[in-house]
Write a protein that holds these residues in place. Structure first.
Motif, PDB file in Angstrom:
ATOM      1  N   PHE A  88       0.828  -1.204   0.000  1.00 26.82           N
ATOM      2  CA  PHE A  88       0.000   0.000   0.000  1.00 26.82           C
ATOM      3  C   PHE A  88       0.866   1.259   0.000  1.00 26.82           C
ATOM      4  O   PHE A  88       0.511   2.270   0.564  1.00 26.82           O
ATOM      5  CB  PHE A  88      -1.010   0.006   1.160  1.00 26.82           C
ATOM      6  N   TYR A  89       2.004   1.162  -0.659  1.00 29.00           N
ATOM      7  CA  TYR A  89       2.839   2.359  -0.816  1.00 29.00           C
ATOM      8  C   TYR A  89       2.054   3.418  -1.579  1.00 29.00           C
ATOM      9  O   TYR A  89       2.028   4.582  -1.207  1.00 29.00           O
ATOM     10  CB  TYR A  89       4.125   2.007  -1.549  1.00 29.00           C
ATOM     11  N   PHE A  90       1.421   2.993  -2.674  1.00 28.02           N
ATOM     12  CA  PHE A  90       0.423   3.802  -3.376  1.00 28.02           C
ATOM     13  C   PHE A  90      -0.919   3.093  -3.256  1.00 28.02           C
ATOM     14  O   PHE A  90      -0.998   1.871  -3.390  1.00 28.02           O
ATOM     15  CB  PHE A  90       0.776   3.982  -4.848  1.00 28.02           C
ATOM     16  N   TYR A  91      -1.980   3.860  -3.036  1.00 27.37           N
ATOM     17  CA  TYR A  91      -3.324   3.293  -2.943  1.00 27.37           C
ATOM     18  C   TYR A  91      -3.999   3.229  -4.311  1.00 27.37           C
ATOM     19  O   TYR A  91      -4.732   2.295  -4.602  1.00 27.37           O
ATOM     20  CB  TYR A  91      -4.181   4.124  -1.977  1.00 27.37           C
ATOM     21  N   SER A  92      -3.766   4.242  -5.129  1.00 29.60           N
ATOM     22  CA  SER A  92      -4.360   4.277  -6.461  1.00 29.60           C
ATOM     23  C   SER A  92      -3.711   3.224  -7.358  1.00 29.60           C
ATOM     24  O   SER A  92      -2.473   3.208  -7.507  1.00 29.60           O
ATOM     25  CB  SER A  92      -4.151   5.662  -7.081  1.00 29.60           C
ATOM     26  N   PRO A  93      -4.495   2.340  -7.970  1.00 27.59           N
ATOM     27  CA  PRO A  93      -3.901   1.371  -8.900  1.00 27.59           C
ATOM     28  C   PRO A  93      -3.131   2.041 -10.034  1.00 27.59           C
ATOM     29  O   PRO A  93      -2.072   1.547 -10.449  1.00 27.59           O
ATOM     30  CB  PRO A  93      -5.120   0.602  -9.430  1.00 27.59           C
ATOM     31  N   ALA A  94      -3.630   3.170 -10.510  1.00 32.82           N
ATOM     32  CA  ALA A  94      -2.942   3.878 -11.590  1.00 32.82           C
ATOM     33  C   ALA A  94      -1.602   4.429 -11.107  1.00 32.82           C
ATOM     34  O   ALA A  94      -0.588   4.350 -11.816  1.00 32.82           O
ATOM     35  CB  ALA A  94      -3.816   5.000 -12.131  1.00 32.82           C
ATOM     36  N   ALA A  95      -1.593   4.983  -9.900  1.00 33.32           N
ATOM     37  CA  ALA A  95      -0.343   5.500  -9.342  1.00 33.32           C
ATOM     38  C   ALA A  95       0.642   4.365  -9.091  1.00 33.32           C
ATOM     39  O   ALA A  95       1.846   4.491  -9.371  1.00 33.32           O
ATOM     40  CB  ALA A  95      -0.619   6.257  -8.055  1.00 33.32           C
ATOM     41  N   ALA A  96       0.141   3.251  -8.583  1.00 34.18           N
ATOM     42  CA  ALA A  96       1.011   2.103  -8.327  1.00 34.18           C
ATOM     43  C   ALA A  96       1.639   1.605  -9.623  1.00 34.18           C
ATOM     44  O   ALA A  96       2.840   1.297  -9.676  1.00 34.18           O
ATOM     45  CB  ALA A  96       0.225   0.990  -7.644  1.00 34.18           C
ATOM     46  N   ALA A  97       0.825   1.530 -10.680  1.00 37.93           N
ATOM     47  CA  ALA A  97       1.340   1.047 -11.960  1.00 37.93           C
ATOM     48  C   ALA A  97       2.378   1.996 -12.548  1.00 37.93           C
ATOM     49  O   ALA A  97       3.376   1.564 -13.131  1.00 37.93           O
ATOM     50  CB  ALA A  97       0.179   0.862 -12.942  1.00 37.93           C
ATOM     51  N   ALA A  98       2.145   3.279 -12.380  1.00 39.38           N
ATOM     52  CA  ALA A  98       3.029   4.272 -12.996  1.00 39.38           C
ATOM     53  C   ALA A  98       4.300   4.533 -12.192  1.00 39.38           C
ATOM     54  O   ALA A  98       5.354   4.813 -12.780  1.00 39.38           O
ATOM     55  CB  ALA A  98       2.265   5.582 -13.189  1.00 39.38           C
ATOM     56  N   TYR A  99       4.212   4.458 -10.847  1.00 41.01           N
ATOM     57  CA  TYR A  99       5.292   4.998 -10.018  1.00 41.01           C
ATOM     58  C   TYR A  99       5.959   4.008  -9.077  1.00 41.01           C
ATOM     59  O   TYR A  99       6.935   4.374  -8.419  1.00 41.01           O
ATOM     60  CB  TYR A  99       4.757   6.165  -9.191  1.00 41.01           C
ATOM     61  N   THR A 100       5.493   2.764  -8.998  1.00 38.62           N
ATOM     62  CA  THR A 100       6.105   1.822  -8.058  1.00 38.62           C
ATOM     63  C   THR A 100       7.575   1.578  -8.387  1.00 38.62           C
ATOM     64  O   THR A 100       8.400   1.415  -7.485  1.00 38.62           O
ATOM     65  CB  THR A 100       5.331   0.490  -8.031  1.00 38.62           C
TER      66      THR A 100
END
Length: 212
Positions: A169-181
């Motif tokens: 849960f570093y990023f909550y938004s799936p789009a943010a997780a996909a783009a920035y993980t």
């Protein structure tokens, strides 16, 4: 009731004016940071269906604690935050909600099940930390602003960010997780390496020589 556009603009003006007035005290958390987090928080709030006006207002006031005390928690900005919100005509229940939201979204406090509004704010603030340019261009400004050393910053970053990253849960938004993980992973590994390097006596001598 959500803050009106007029109220948000009044909050923005107050925070911007404070950032300009105290720019020398805020080389990391100045208007450049606030405006970035505000813009991305609005984007993430729009994406997750949360209250965009509430999230935008919270983003504008989320770091005013650094005007109260160096190296402080979000909660230490409660008084100044409430003054800003009240001066903008935001009533007590909404101000309470926004203040609680800022605390909820803070890296050291957040968990998997925070509110959608807190998720949007957290993702925006977390992204600023994870940007590949942040350790290169801004980390030394964080050290100067908060009066801490490199080891303390490395301990803080790894200590606070390890669990959210490892538990997904570093990023909550799936789009943010996909783009920035990928950025977040590289950033966290960099700070782990920095921690390790500081235990090398040769590196310690190098840093002492550079600082002298």
């Amino acid at each position: 009731m959500s803050p009106t556009r007029a109220a948000i603009e009044l909050v923005e003006k107050q925070v911007h004016d404070l950032c300009v007035l105290y720019a020398r005290r805020l080389p990391f958390h100045g208007w450049h940071h606030v405006s970035f987090v505000r813009d991305k928080a609005v984007e993430f709030a729009t994406g997750n269906g949360s209250d965009v006006a509430v999230v935008e207002t919270a983003a504008l006031v989320h770091d005013v604690n650094y005007l109260v005390r160096r190296n402080s928690s979000a909660a230490e900005g409660n008084g100044l935050r409430r003054d800003i919100l009240t001066a903008a005509g935001i009533d007590d229940p909404d101000a309470d909600h926004i203040d609680a939201l800022v605390d909820e979204a803070e890296m050291r406090n957040r968990h998997r099940d925070i509110s959608l509004e807190a998720q949007a704010l957290s993702d925006a603030d977390t992204l600023f930390k994870a940007l590949p340019v942040t350790p290169v261009v801004l980390a030394h400004k964080y050290l100067a602003e908060n009066g801490i050393g490199l080891r303390e910053l490395a301990d803080k970053i790894v200590g606070e960010q390890h669990t959210p990253h490892e538990e997904g849960f570093y990023f909550y938004s799936p789009a943010a997780a996909a783009a920035y993980t990928k950025w977040a992973t590289a950033n966290l590994e960099l700070w782990r390496c920095i921690k390790e390097s500081l235990d090398d006596p040769t590196v310690e001598r190098l840093l002492t020589a550079v600082a002298s």
